[in-house]
Design a protein around this motif. Structure first.
Motif, PDB file in Angstrom:
ATOM      1  N   LEU B  65      17.101  37.718  20.031  1.00  0.00           N
ATOM      2  CA  LEU B  65      17.467  36.592  20.879  1.00  0.00           C
ATOM      3  C   LEU B  65      16.394  36.355  21.931  1.00  0.00           C
ATOM      4  N   PRO B  66      15.609  35.321  21.752  1.00  0.00           N
ATOM      5  CA  PRO B  66      14.584  35.022  22.759  1.00  0.00           C
ATOM      6  C   PRO B  66      15.208  34.368  23.985  1.00  0.00           C
ATOM      7  N   GLY B  67      14.608  34.565  25.126  1.00  0.00           N
ATOM      8  CA  GLY B  67      15.080  33.914  26.342  1.00  0.00           C
ATOM      9  C   GLY B  67      14.612  32.465  26.395  1.00  0.00           C
ATOM     10  N   PRO B  68      15.243  31.655  27.213  1.00  0.00           N
ATOM     11  CA  PRO B  68      14.881  30.232  27.287  1.00  0.00           C
ATOM     12  C   PRO B  68      13.431  30.003  27.697  1.00  0.00           C
ATOM     13  N   LEU B  69      12.877  30.868  28.511  1.00  0.00           N
ATOM     14  CA  LEU B  69      11.481  30.652  28.927  1.00  0.00           C
ATOM     15  C   LEU B  69      10.539  30.798  27.743  1.00  0.00           C
ATOM     16  N   LEU B  70      10.791  31.825  26.925  1.00  0.00           N
ATOM     17  CA  LEU B  70       9.956  32.042  25.742  1.00  0.00           C
ATOM     18  C   LEU B  70      10.098  30.874  24.765  1.00  0.00           C
ATOM     19  N   ILE B  71      11.331  30.403  24.658  1.00  0.00           N
ATOM     20  CA  ILE B  71      11.574  29.271  23.746  1.00  0.00           C
ATOM     21  C   ILE B  71      10.796  28.044  24.230  1.00  0.00           C
ATOM     22  N   ALA B  72      10.851  27.819  25.547  1.00  0.00           N
ATOM     23  CA  ALA B  72      10.128  26.677  26.099  1.00  0.00           C
ATOM     24  C   ALA B  72       8.632  26.827  25.854  1.00  0.00           C
ATOM     25  N   GLN B  73       8.167  28.047  26.028  1.00  0.00           N
ATOM     26  CA  GLN B  73       6.737  28.325  25.822  1.00  0.00           C
ATOM     27  C   GLN B  73       6.346  28.040  24.369  1.00  0.00           C
ATOM     28  N   THR B  74       7.215  28.492  23.436  1.00  0.00           N
ATOM     29  CA  THR B  74       6.965  28.241  22.011  1.00  0.00           C
ATOM     30  C   THR B  74       6.932  26.751  21.723  1.00  0.00           C
ATOM     31  N   MET B  75       7.855  26.051  22.368  1.00  0.00           N
ATOM     32  CA  MET B  75       7.920  24.606  22.157  1.00  0.00           C
ATOM     33  C   MET B  75       6.583  23.968  22.543  1.00  0.00           C
ATOM     34  N   VAL B  76       6.003  24.472  23.623  1.00  0.00           N
ATOM     35  CA  VAL B  76       4.727  23.913  24.073  1.00  0.00           C
ATOM     36  C   VAL B  76       3.596  24.301  23.121  1.00  0.00           C
ATOM     37  N   THR B  77       3.528  25.601  22.753  1.00  0.00           N
ATOM     38  CA  THR B  77       2.400  26.036  21.910  1.00  0.00           C
ATOM     39  C   THR B  77       2.498  25.441  20.507  1.00  0.00           C
ATOM     40  N   ASP B  78       3.731  25.315  19.972  1.00  0.00           N
ATOM     41  CA  ASP B  78       3.891  24.785  18.609  1.00  0.00           C
ATOM     42  C   ASP B  78       4.176  23.295  18.598  1.00  0.00           C
ATOM     43  N   TRP B  79       3.934  22.624  19.712  1.00  0.00           N
ATOM     44  CA  TRP B  79       4.314  21.209  19.830  1.00  0.00           C
ATOM     45  C   TRP B  79       3.746  20.362  18.696  1.00  0.00           C
ATOM     46  N   GLY B  80       2.521  20.661  18.294  1.00  0.00           N
ATOM     47  CA  GLY B  80       1.887  19.887  17.221  1.00  0.00           C
ATOM     48  C   GLY B  80       2.771  19.802  15.988  1.00  0.00           C
ATOM     49  N   THR B  81       3.146  20.971  15.429  1.00  0.00           N
ATOM     50  CA  THR B  81       3.984  20.979  14.227  1.00  0.00           C
ATOM     51  C   THR B  81       5.389  20.463  14.529  1.00  0.00           C
ATOM     52  N   LEU B  82       5.962  20.968  15.607  1.00  0.00           N
ATOM     53  CA  LEU B  82       7.365  20.645  15.886  1.00  0.00           C
ATOM     54  C   LEU B  82       7.567  19.154  16.148  1.00  0.00           C
ATOM     55  N   SER B  83       6.648  18.560  16.915  1.00  0.00           N
ATOM     56  CA  SER B  83       6.848  17.149  17.246  1.00  0.00           C
ATOM     57  C   SER B  83       6.774  16.296  15.988  1.00  0.00           C
ATOM     58  N   GLY B  84       5.858  16.675  15.063  1.00  0.00           N
ATOM     59  CA  GLY B  84       5.783  15.943  13.793  1.00  0.00           C
ATOM     60  C   GLY B  84       7.103  16.017  13.060  1.00  0.00           C
ATOM     61  N   SER B  85       7.666  17.221  13.009  1.00  0.00           N
ATOM     62  CA  SER B  85       8.934  17.408  12.304  1.00  0.00           C
ATOM     63  C   SER B  85      10.060  16.668  13.014  1.00  0.00           C
ATOM     64  N   LEU B  86      10.037  16.728  14.349  1.00  0.00           N
ATOM     65  CA  LEU B  86      11.058  16.021  15.124  1.00  0.00           C
ATOM     66  C   LEU B  86      11.030  14.538  14.782  1.00  0.00           C
ATOM     67  N   TRP B  87       9.831  14.004  14.737  1.00  0.00           N
ATOM     68  CA  TRP B  87       9.681  12.583  14.438  1.00  0.00           C
ATOM     69  C   TRP B  87      10.254  12.250  13.076  1.00  0.00           C
ATOM     70  N   ILE B  88       9.971  13.127  12.093  1.00  0.00           N
ATOM     71  CA  ILE B  88      10.476  12.857  10.742  1.00  0.00           C
ATOM     72  C   ILE B  88      11.998  12.902  10.713  1.00  0.00           C
ATOM     73  N   THR B  89      12.579  13.937  11.323  1.00  0.00           N
ATOM     74  CA  THR B  89      14.042  14.038  11.345  1.00  0.00           C
ATOM     75  C   THR B  89      14.662  12.844  12.059  1.00  0.00           C
ATOM     76  N   LEU B  90      14.077  12.503  13.201  1.00  0.00           N
ATOM     77  CA  LEU B  90      14.632  11.378  13.967  1.00  0.00           C
ATOM     78  C   LEU B  90      14.529  10.073  13.190  1.00  0.00           C
ATOM     79  N   SER B  91      13.359   9.869  12.549  1.00  0.00           N
ATOM     80  CA  SER B  91      13.211   8.583  11.869  1.00  0.00           C
ATOM     81  C   SER B  91      14.171   8.485  10.701  1.00  0.00           C
ATOM     82  N   ILE B  92      14.412   9.625  10.021  1.00  0.00           N
ATOM     83  CA  ILE B  92      15.396   9.586   8.926  1.00  0.00           C
ATOM     84  C   ILE B  92      16.788   9.273   9.473  1.00  0.00           C
ATOM     85  N   SER B  93      17.171   9.944  10.573  1.00  0.00           N
ATOM     86  CA  SER B  93      18.528   9.681  11.093  1.00  0.00           C
ATOM     87  C   SER B  93      18.668   8.254  11.570  1.00  0.00           C
TER      88      SER B  93
END
Ligand SMILES: Nc1ncnc2c1ncn2[C@@H]1O[C@H](COP(=O)(O)OP(=O)(O)OP(=O)(O)O)[C@@H](O)[C@H]1O
Ligand SMILES: [Mg+2]
Lengths: 278, 290
Positions: B65-93
Motif C-alpha cells: 500500500l503506497p502512501g498518497p505522496l508516493l502516488i502523487a509522485q508517481t503520477m508526476v514521473t509517469d505523467w507521459g504514459t498515464l496522461s495518454g491513457s487517461l485521454w484515451i479512456t476519457l475520449s472513449i467514455s
C-alpha cells in the motif's frame, strides 16, 4: 337587462334559450369509460357577450360540461354547435375561445411573459408582435413588473393572473373559466372578481364561469345556471338583474342579498336532488 | 428567513417590481456556496493525511500500500504514459456518452409518438440493460475488429439505458392540463413535442445523464479489462493491469486515482450543467426557502 352596451345582448327566454347564441348545447350527455354518467340531457344556450355562471355542488359535472364546450373530449350524446363561428373544411367549429383552468397550469420552465406568449406562438404569430401583446396582457392583469419572473417565484394569485393574461392575449370571443379563483384568499378573489368584470365590461367577450360559490356567481354574472349531480343536469336558470359596473356597494346592496337568496335556494334544491337520487 | 441563506428576491405588493437584495460574493462566488466546496475538500485532505500517517507509522511497503505522496509522485514521473491513457479512456467514455444521449433521446422521442412503438421495443432496451457487460464484452471484441470501437460499443451499452428510460418517462409525464391547453390552442404534434414534452422531460433526462456519465466511464474501463490489449494506444484500465503484472503498485494506484477523479469530474460537470439548466424552475435545483 343591464346597461351593457352590446346590441344583441342575449335576452334569456323562460325556457333558458337565447335568441342568437354563441354556443348551443342540445341533449348533451357524458358517460365516462368507468360507467359514471357525468352529464345527462343538458340543454344550454349562451348568448353573445353574456356572463354566465355554472353553479352547482361538487361533482355535478360543471367541469365536464365546460371541457366539452371547449372541445376537450367528446360528448357521448347530443350536440354542441357554434352557430356563428368559423368552421374548418371537415365542419369542425373553430370558435376563438380560451380556457382558464382551476389551477394556473403554467409551464414552470418559462417566464411569465413566455407563458402568456404561448397561444400566440402556437398560432404562428411573429415573435415580436407576440411579445408586445403578451406584455400588454400582463400589464392588464397588473403584472407588468413580473414579465421575467418564473411561475415558481410568483404567489398563487399572481400565477392565476398570469393564467388569465394567457387566456386574454388571444382576444378570445369566449372565455371559459373553471373555478379560477377557488384556491385564493378572499381579498385576492374579490380583487380578481372586480378586475375580471372590468375587463369583460371593456372588451365584451362571452364568459362561462364555473363556480360553487353563490356569492361569486351573483356578483359576477348576468345569469346563473344551477346544476345538480347524479346525473349532472341543469335544474335552474336565473337572471341576475343588476347594472354593471358592479362594485363594493353592490356586494352590500339589498338587491345582491335577494339574488343570493334565490341562488342559494336553487343550489339547495340541487343538493336535495342529489340526495334524493342516492 | 434564516440569516445564513438570504433570499435574493423579496416581494412587496403586487404591481411594484420586486425588491432585490444581492447576496454577498467572495471572489465572484456567492458566499453560501463556499462551504459546499470547502467542506468536501477538507474531508478529502484529512483522509489523505491519515492514510499517509498510517502508512509511515506502520512502515507498510509500497508494493502493498503506497502512501498518497508516493502516488502523487508517481503520477508526476509517469505523467507521459498515464496522461495518454487517461485521454484515451476519457475520449472513449465521452464518445459513448454522446452516442448514448443521441440515440437515447431519439429513441425515446420515437417511443413517445405511440404507445405501441414503446410497448414493442422497450423490452429489448431492457435486455441491453440487464445483460452483464463483462459477459458480452468478449463477443463484441471478437465481432468488431477495431479495439477502440468495441470498447466504445461496450461503454455505450452501459450508458444507454438510463438515458432512454428516464427520457421516455419524462416525455410521458407532461402535465395533463398543459396537454389540454395545447390541444385547445390547436398545437401540432411537433409543437407539443417541442414546447411541452421536451421541456417536461428535461429534468428526467438530466437525471439519467448524471447516471450515464459515470456508467460510460465504468463501461469503458471494464471493457478494456476484458480486452486486455496493450500497446501505446491503451487506456487506464490496461495501465492498471500492466502495473499489476509488473508489481508497480504505486503506478497502479495512480491510474486508479485518475479513474476516480475523472468520474468525479464528469459527475460534477453534469451536475453543474443540470443545475444551470434547471435552477430557475425545477424543484430539484431550487433551494427550499419556506
Ligand atoms: N375522467 C373521469 N373519469 C371518470 N369519471 C369522471 C372523470 N372526470 C370526472 N368524472 C366524474 O364525473 C362527475 C362530474 O365531475 P366534474 O369534474 O365535472 O365535477 P365538478 O362539478 O366540476 O365538481 P367540482 O366542483 O368538485 O370541480 C363526477 O362524479 C366525477 O366523479
Ligand atoms: Mg370542477
Amino acid at each position: 337587462m343591464t346597461v351593457l352596451a352590446s346590441s344583441d345582448a342575449a335576452a334569456v327566454r323562460p325556457d333558458g334559450q337565447v335568441a342568437r347564441p354563441v354556443v348551443r348545447c342540445r341533449g348533451v350527455a357524458k358517460l365516462f369509460s368507468n360507467g359514471t354518467l357525468a352529464l345527462q340531457n343538458v340543454d344550454l344556450d349562451v348568448g353573445r357577450h353574456q356572463f354566465v355562471s355554472l353553479l352547482g355542488p361538487s361533482g355535478c359535472g360543471k367541469s365536464t360540461l365546460l371541457r366539452l364546450i371547449a372541445g376537450l373530449g367528446e360528448a357521448s350524446a347530443g350536440t354542441i354547435d357554434w352557430p356563428d363561428a368559423q368552421h374548418d373544411v371537415s365542419g369542425v367549429a373553430l370558435p376563438r375561445l380560451s380556457f382558464v383552468f382551476q389551477e394556473p397550469t403554467l409551464m414552470p420552465w418559462a417566464s411569465a411573459i413566455r407563458n402568456v406568449m404561448l397561444p400566440l406562438k402556437l398560432a404562428g404569430t411573429p415573435a415580436e408582435e407576440a411579445r408586445a401583446r403578451a406584455a400588454e396582457a400582463l400589464r392588464m392583469v397588473g403584472l407588468a413588473a413580473f414579465e421575467n419572473a418564473y411561475p415558481r417565484e410568483l404567489s398563487g394569485g399572481m400565477k392565476m393572473r398570469v393564467s388569465i393574461a394567457r387566456a386574454l392575449v388571444t382576444r378570445p370571443e369566449v372565455l371559459l373559466m373553471d373555478e379560477p379563483f377557488a384556491a385564493l384568499d378572499e381579498i385576492t378573489r374579490f380583487k380578481l372578481n372586480n378586475d375580471l368584470l372590468e375587463l369583460w365590461h371593456a372588451s365584451n367577450f362571452t364568459v362561462v364561469f364555473v363556480t360553487h360559490s353563490v356569492f361569486e356567481s351573483v356578483f359576477l354574472s348576468q345569469r346563473i345556471v344551477t346544476m345538480a349531480a347524479r346525473p349532472g343536469r341543469v335544474i335552474a336558470d336565473m337572471d341576475v338583474s343588476a347594472p354593471y359596473p358592479r362594485a363594493v356597494d353592490y356586494r352590500t346592496s339589498p338587491l345582491y342579498n335577494a339574488h343570493c337568496k334565490r341562488a342559494s335556494e336553487a343550489l339547495e334544491r340541487a343538493m336535495g336532488h342529489a340526495i334524493e337520487a342516492h | 428567513m434564516p440569516d445564513t441563506a438570504p433570499s435574493p428576491v423579496i416581494t412587496i405588493g403586487d404591481d411594484a417590481p420586486p425588491v432585490v437584495v444581492q447576496e454577498r460574493r467572495i471572489l465572484g462566488v456567492a458566499a453560501s456556496t463556499w462551504p459546499k466546496v470547502l467542506m468536501p475538500l477538507l474531508v478529502g485532505l484529512l483522509s489523505l493525511a491519515v492514510w499517509e500517517y498510517l502508512v509511515r507509522r506502520n512502515g507498510i511497503p509500497p508494493y502493498i500500500l503506497p502512501g498518497p505522496l508516493l502516488i502523487a509522485q508517481t503520477m508526476v514521473t509517469d505523467w507521459g504514459t498515464l496522461s495518454g491513457s487517461l485521454w484515451i479512456t476519457l475520449s472513449i467514455s465521452l464518445a459513448a456518452l454522446s452516442v448514448a444521449v443521441l440515440l437515447g433521446v431519439t429513441l425515446s422521442v420515437l417511443f413517445a409518438q405511440s404507445k405501441w412503438v414503446e410497448l414493442s421495443f422497450f423490452p429489448y432496451a431492457v435486455i441491453l440493460q440487464v445483460t452483464p457487460i463483462v459477459a458480452i464484452a468478449p463477443l463484441i471484441i471478437i465481432w468488431v475488429n477495431d479495439v477502440k470501437l468495441s470498447l466504445l460499443i461496450c461503454a455505450w451499452i452501459v450508458a444507454f439505458f438510463p438515458i432512454l428510460s428516464n427520457t421516455t418517462l419524462g416525455l410521458n409525464s407532461a402535465d395533463h392540463n398543459l396537454l389540454n391547453l395545447f390541444q385547445l390552442y390547436k398545437a401540432t404534434r411537433f409543437q407539443t413535442l417541442l414546447h411541452l414534452r421536451l421541456p417536461s422531460a428535461l429534468p428526467y433526462f438530466l437525471g439519467g445523464l448524471k447516471i450515464s456519465g459515470g456508467l460510460s466511464l465504468i463501461g469503458a474501463v471494464v471493457a478494456e479489462f476484458v480486452a486486455g490489449t496493450g500497446g501505446n494506444q491503451s487506456g487506464l484500465a490496461y495501465r492498471i493491469l500492466e502495473s499489476g503484472y509488473q508489481l508497480r503498485i504505486p503506478r497502479m494506484f495512480a491510474a486508479l486515482f485518475m479513474i476516480s477523479i475523472s468520474g468525479i469530474v464528469i459527475f460534477l460537470c453534469l451536475s453543474m450543467l443540470s443545475h444551470l439548466v434547471l435552477r430557475r424552475w425545477h424543484e430539484s435545483a431550487l433551494k427550499r426557502e419556506n
